[in-house]
Design a protein around this motif. Structure first.
Motif, PDB file in Angstrom:
ATOM      1  N   THR A 104     -11.127  -8.818  -7.357  1.00 49.95           N
ATOM      2  CA  THR A 104     -11.637  -8.377  -5.964  1.00 49.95           C
ATOM      3  C   THR A 104     -12.910  -7.906  -6.167  1.00 49.95           C
ATOM      4  OG1 THR A 104      -9.429  -8.012  -5.365  1.00 49.95           O
ATOM      5  CG2 THR A 104     -11.096  -7.165  -3.994  1.00 49.95           C
ATOM      6  N   ASP A 110      -2.266  -2.836  -3.647  1.00 44.41           N
ATOM      7  CA  ASP A 110      -3.133  -2.671  -2.728  1.00 44.41           C
ATOM      8  C   ASP A 110      -3.402  -1.230  -3.156  1.00 44.41           C
ATOM      9  OD1 ASP A 110      -4.727  -3.511  -0.236  1.00 44.41           O
ATOM     10  OD2 ASP A 110      -4.189  -1.576   0.353  1.00 44.41           O
ATOM     11  N   ASN A 131     -10.782  -3.176   3.189  1.00 45.64           N
ATOM     12  CA  ASN A 131     -10.287  -4.187   4.306  1.00 45.64           C
ATOM     13  C   ASN A 131     -10.642  -3.318   5.660  1.00 45.64           C
ATOM     14  OD1 ASN A 131      -9.217  -6.613   3.543  1.00 45.64           O
ATOM     15  ND2 ASN A 131      -7.726  -5.265   2.596  1.00 45.64           N
ATOM     16  N   PHE A 136     -13.477   4.485  -6.205  1.00 44.51           N
ATOM     17  CA  PHE A 136     -13.698   4.190  -7.521  1.00 44.51           C
ATOM     18  C   PHE A 136     -12.355   3.656  -7.967  1.00 44.51           C
ATOM     19  CE2 PHE A 136     -15.196   4.900 -11.820  1.00 44.51           C
ATOM     20  CZ  PHE A 136     -16.277   4.242 -11.730  1.00 44.51           C
ATOM     21  N   ASN A 168      -9.431   0.338  -7.960  1.00 41.25           N
ATOM     22  CA  ASN A 168      -9.457  -1.069  -8.581  1.00 41.25           C
ATOM     23  C   ASN A 168     -10.759  -1.722  -8.037  1.00 41.25           C
ATOM     24  OD1 ASN A 168      -9.272  -3.906  -8.087  1.00 41.25           O
ATOM     25  ND2 ASN A 168      -7.452  -3.756  -9.158  1.00 41.25           N
ATOM     26  N   VAL A 169     -10.875  -1.884  -6.713  1.00 41.59           N
ATOM     27  CA  VAL A 169     -12.029  -2.584  -6.164  1.00 41.59           C
ATOM     28  C   VAL A 169     -13.630  -1.983  -6.418  1.00 41.59           C
ATOM     29  CG1 VAL A 169     -13.070  -3.778  -4.237  1.00 41.59           C
ATOM     30  CG2 VAL A 169     -10.637  -3.472  -4.401  1.00 41.59           C
ATOM     31  N   ARG A 192       0.845  -1.233  -0.014  1.00 43.05           N
ATOM     32  CA  ARG A 192       0.147   0.067   0.095  1.00 43.05           C
ATOM     33  C   ARG A 192       0.781   1.346   0.025  1.00 43.05           C
ATOM     34  NH1 ARG A 192      -5.037   0.809   4.192  1.00 43.05           N
ATOM     35  NH2 ARG A 192      -5.826  -1.071   2.800  1.00 43.05           N
ATOM     36  N   ALA A 220     -12.822   1.595   0.047  1.00 44.68           N
ATOM     37  CA  ALA A 220     -11.880   2.665  -0.217  1.00 44.68           C
ATOM     38  C   ALA A 220     -10.833   2.275   1.265  1.00 44.68           C
ATOM     39  CB  ALA A 220     -12.254   4.224   0.070  1.00 44.68           C
TER      40      ALA A 220
HETATM   41  P1  NAD Z   1      -7.188   2.019  -5.424  1.00 45.11           P
HETATM   42  O1  NAD Z   1      -6.128   2.883  -4.707  1.00 45.11           O
HETATM   43  O2  NAD Z   1      -7.025   1.452  -6.660  1.00 45.11           O
HETATM   44  O3  NAD Z   1      -8.533   2.796  -5.258  1.00 45.11           O
HETATM   45  C1  NAD Z   1      -8.697   3.585  -3.695  1.00 45.11           C
HETATM   46  C2  NAD Z   1      -9.907   4.358  -4.023  1.00 45.11           C
HETATM   47  O4  NAD Z   1     -10.328   4.767  -2.733  1.00 45.11           O
HETATM   48  C3  NAD Z   1      -9.939   5.722  -4.945  1.00 45.11           C
HETATM   49  O5  NAD Z   1     -10.941   5.765  -5.646  1.00 45.11           O
HETATM   50  C4  NAD Z   1      -9.625   6.761  -3.853  1.00 45.11           C
HETATM   51  O6  NAD Z   1      -9.975   8.032  -4.384  1.00 45.11           O
HETATM   52  C5  NAD Z   1     -10.617   6.405  -2.914  1.00 45.11           C
HETATM   53  N1  NAD Z   1     -10.508   6.829  -1.733  1.00 45.11           N
HETATM   54  C6  NAD Z   1      -9.066   7.327  -0.981  1.00 45.11           C
HETATM   55  N2  NAD Z   1      -9.354   7.957   0.296  1.00 45.11           N
HETATM   56  C7  NAD Z   1     -10.667   8.062   0.367  1.00 45.11           C
HETATM   57  C8  NAD Z   1     -11.655   8.735   1.044  1.00 45.11           C
HETATM   58  N3  NAD Z   1     -10.923   9.660   2.172  1.00 45.11           N
HETATM   59  N4  NAD Z   1     -12.897   8.796   0.839  1.00 45.11           N
HETATM   60  C9  NAD Z   1     -13.402   8.227   0.072  1.00 45.11           C
HETATM   61  N5  NAD Z   1     -12.819   7.693  -1.064  1.00 45.11           N
HETATM   62  C10 NAD Z   1     -11.438   7.539  -0.924  1.00 45.11           C
HETATM   63  O7  NAD Z   1      -7.334   0.875  -4.039  1.00 45.11           O
HETATM   64  P2  NAD Z   1      -7.924  -0.737  -4.188  1.00 45.11           P
HETATM   65  O8  NAD Z   1      -7.051  -1.648  -4.519  1.00 45.11           O
HETATM   66  O9  NAD Z   1      -9.291  -0.443  -4.770  1.00 45.11           O
HETATM   67  O10 NAD Z   1      -8.275  -0.911  -2.656  1.00 45.11           O
HETATM   68  C11 NAD Z   1      -9.253  -0.392  -2.034  1.00 45.11           C
HETATM   69  C12 NAD Z   1      -9.662  -1.059  -0.575  1.00 45.11           C
HETATM   70  O11 NAD Z   1      -9.815  -2.349  -0.982  1.00 45.11           O
HETATM   71  C13 NAD Z   1      -8.483  -1.073   0.379  1.00 45.11           C
HETATM   72  O12 NAD Z   1      -9.137  -1.103   1.667  1.00 45.11           O
HETATM   73  C14 NAD Z   1      -7.656  -2.269   0.070  1.00 45.11           C
HETATM   74  O13 NAD Z   1      -6.766  -2.970   1.175  1.00 45.11           O
HETATM   75  C15 NAD Z   1      -8.908  -3.355  -0.221  1.00 45.11           C
HETATM   76  N6  NAD Z   1      -8.623  -4.545  -0.985  1.00 45.11           N
HETATM   77  C16 NAD Z   1      -8.048  -4.417  -2.387  1.00 45.11           C
HETATM   78  C17 NAD Z   1      -7.767  -5.547  -3.233  1.00 45.11           C
HETATM   79  C18 NAD Z   1      -7.197  -5.322  -4.578  1.00 45.11           C
HETATM   80  O14 NAD Z   1      -7.022  -6.479  -5.211  1.00 45.11           O
HETATM   81  N7  NAD Z   1      -6.734  -4.304  -4.900  1.00 45.11           N
HETATM   82  C19 NAD Z   1      -7.939  -6.840  -2.641  1.00 45.11           C
HETATM   83  C20 NAD Z   1      -8.753  -6.913  -1.360  1.00 45.11           C
HETATM   84  C21 NAD Z   1      -8.912  -5.725  -0.525  1.00 45.11           C
END
Ligand code: NAD
Length: 423
Positions: A197, A153, A324, A226, A228-229, A81, A301
């Motif tokens: 995911t 992440d 998470n 908005f 990846n997940v 991360r 997020a």
């Molecule tokens: P990412 O960086 O692709 O996207 C994160 C999103 O969260 C972005 O749209 C960002 O603008 C938004 N964000 C950040 N701060 C924010 C706030 N204060 N309020 C509202 N939105 C906010 O990350 P990701 O990979 O999509 O991961 C998101 C969550 O999913 C995390 O908790 C991560 O641990 C979990 N996760 C991800 C994966 C994976 O395969 N990428 C797998 C399991 C869990």
């Protein structure tokens, strides 16, 4: 002793939350205190300084972390991360959750996680590459395809994994795709990992709606995040006829009661535009996003966004935890016994690590999987895990979270007991 070790991590609210969840399960299943002490703190944590030459020539140094919660069940597996709020305790909590998640899914992995305390939006591409390569070099002594395998992440992506793969491969002297998962398909990545995911989240949501007797076309959804997940979750919901009525990211939130045109929003954001400027929806206060009435609420997020201060305001029927740790134990207690069907993070977002497992196997065997195989196997493992969690929840009258964590913690406990303690 466990208390002394935990003092290192307890300063983090997120780590205290992970501990509280573990303690609750340990109490419920009568976990032996010696085993609890071994599980309550990571096996290993490495703190590194990561110096990076900025484009203007000066050097900034960032704090980096890699935490292996355990190595009992196989290599540690977990994301990397990049976010300013990353600290040791947060990474340790995320590593612990990975252990339970891999165990619930019956994957031959233990939990790990890494992070750098940095705002990636303030780095150029070149700075991000130098940061990633230097971090890889700093943690080299504890990573490896049989030791610790990273994945994307928050704030990291396929390109980040490609740099890690290249740096590691240069060190060992041969192409080593199995050192990371979630890398580009051209260099040994697997088709469908980027979507895995969000897809897994939606498989779980469909099961929950089915159990509640709600047809997808009758359902609405609100998604926070908005990236990846969040974006893939929106896309998969939209494809199944669920109307996404509000979405938000770090810049704010937008809503459209008639349903947001998700493919158009995807194109808009991919074009470099801010989500809040999307013409097909109107702005709403970011604080109102989670309390927007909907059938399915997906936090995707940050952690701890549903807390004692807003849990009573949720107006959803299903809470599908894409992120998470989005729900604090206090909020969880408030939701308990209510009519919100909670799909806990350790189950709901496990699609990512599941397809990472397929990717790791593909790279070790050098035998490519088709996207159809990936998606069929993902659906099978997700539905199987969902079924086991629901069966335990119903038979023992547990919340879905307690049931899921119980499956995960008990599996790791059994494996630790079987292996015994060295020496
Ligand atoms: P990412 O960086 O692709 O996207 C994160 C999103 O969260 C972005 O749209 C960002 O603008 C938004 N964000 C950040 N701060 C924010 C706030 N204060 N309020 C509202 N939105 C906010 O990350 P990701 O990979 O999509 O991961 C998101 C969550 O999913 C995390 O908790 C991560 O641990 C979990 N996760 C991800 C994966 C994976 O395969 N990428 C797998 C399991 C869990």
């Amino acid at each position: 002793m466990a208390h002394l070790v935990n003092g290192l991590y307890d300063t983090s609210e997120t780590f205290r939350m992970a501990r509280k969840q573990l303690d609750a399960v340990a109490g419920a299943v009568d976990l032996h205190p010696d085993l609890l002490a071994r599980m309550a703190a990571p096996k290993r944590a490495l703190l590194v300084s990561v110096p990076v030459r900025r484009d203007d020539g000066h050097i900034d140094t960032f704090a980096g972390y890699r935490v292996q919660h355990s190595l009992t069940s196989g290599p540690s597996k977990g994301g990397l991360r990049y976010h300013p709020a990353v600290d040791l305790g947060e990474v340790a909590a995320l590593a612990m959750w990975m252990s339970w998640k891999c165990a619930i899914m019956n994957l031959p992995f233990s939990g790990g996680k890494g992070g750098i305390s940095v705002d990636p939006s303030k780095l150029s591409l070149g700075e991000k590459e130098r940061l990633t390569r230097r971090y890889t070099e700093e943690v080299l002594s504890i990573i490896g395809p049989r030791q610790d395998v990273m994945a994307p992440d928050m704030g990291t992506d396929e390109q980040t994994m490609a740099w890690i793969m290249d740096t590691y491969s240069m060190k060992v002297g041969y192409a080593c795709p199995e050192i990371v998962t979630g890398k580009p398909v051209e260099i040994g990545g697997i088709t469908g990992r980027r979507e895995a995911t969000g897809r897994g989240v939606v498989f779980c949501v469909m099961q929950a709606l089915d159990e509640l007797g709600i047809r997808p076309e009758q359902a609405t959804a609100v998604v926070q995040g908005f990236g990846n997940v969040g974006s893939v979750t929106c896309q998969e919901l939209h494809q199944r006829g669920v109307k996404v009525v509000a979405v938000g990211d770090k810049d704010g939130a937008v809503a459209n009661a008639a349903g947001i045109d998700i493919p158009a929003l995807m194109r808009f954001v991919a074009g470099g535009q801010s989500l809040v400027k999307f013409p097909g929806a109107g702005p709403i206060a970011a604080d109102d996003l989670l309390s927007t009435p909907c059938t399915v609420l997906v936090p995707a997020a940050l952690e701890r966004v549903i807390h004692a201060g807003n849990a009573a305001k949720l107006r959803c029927r299903v809470l599908a935890e894409g992120a998470n740790g989005p729900t604090t134990p206090e909020a969880d207690a408030m939701l308990a016994g209510g009519d919100i069907f909670v799909i806990p993070d350790v189950l709901c977002n496990a699609g990512g690590v599941t397809v990472s497992y397929f990717e790791w196997v593909q790279d070790l065997q050098q035998f490519m999987w088709s996207e159809e195989q990936v998606n069929q196997n993902l659906a099978k493992l997700m539905l199987d895990a969902f079924g086991r969690v629901r069966a335990l929840a119903k038979s023992r009258n547990l919340s879905n979270r307690t049931a899921a964590l119980t499956l995960g913690v008990q599996k790791v406990a059994r494996e630790m007991t079987r292996r015994g303690l060295f020496p």
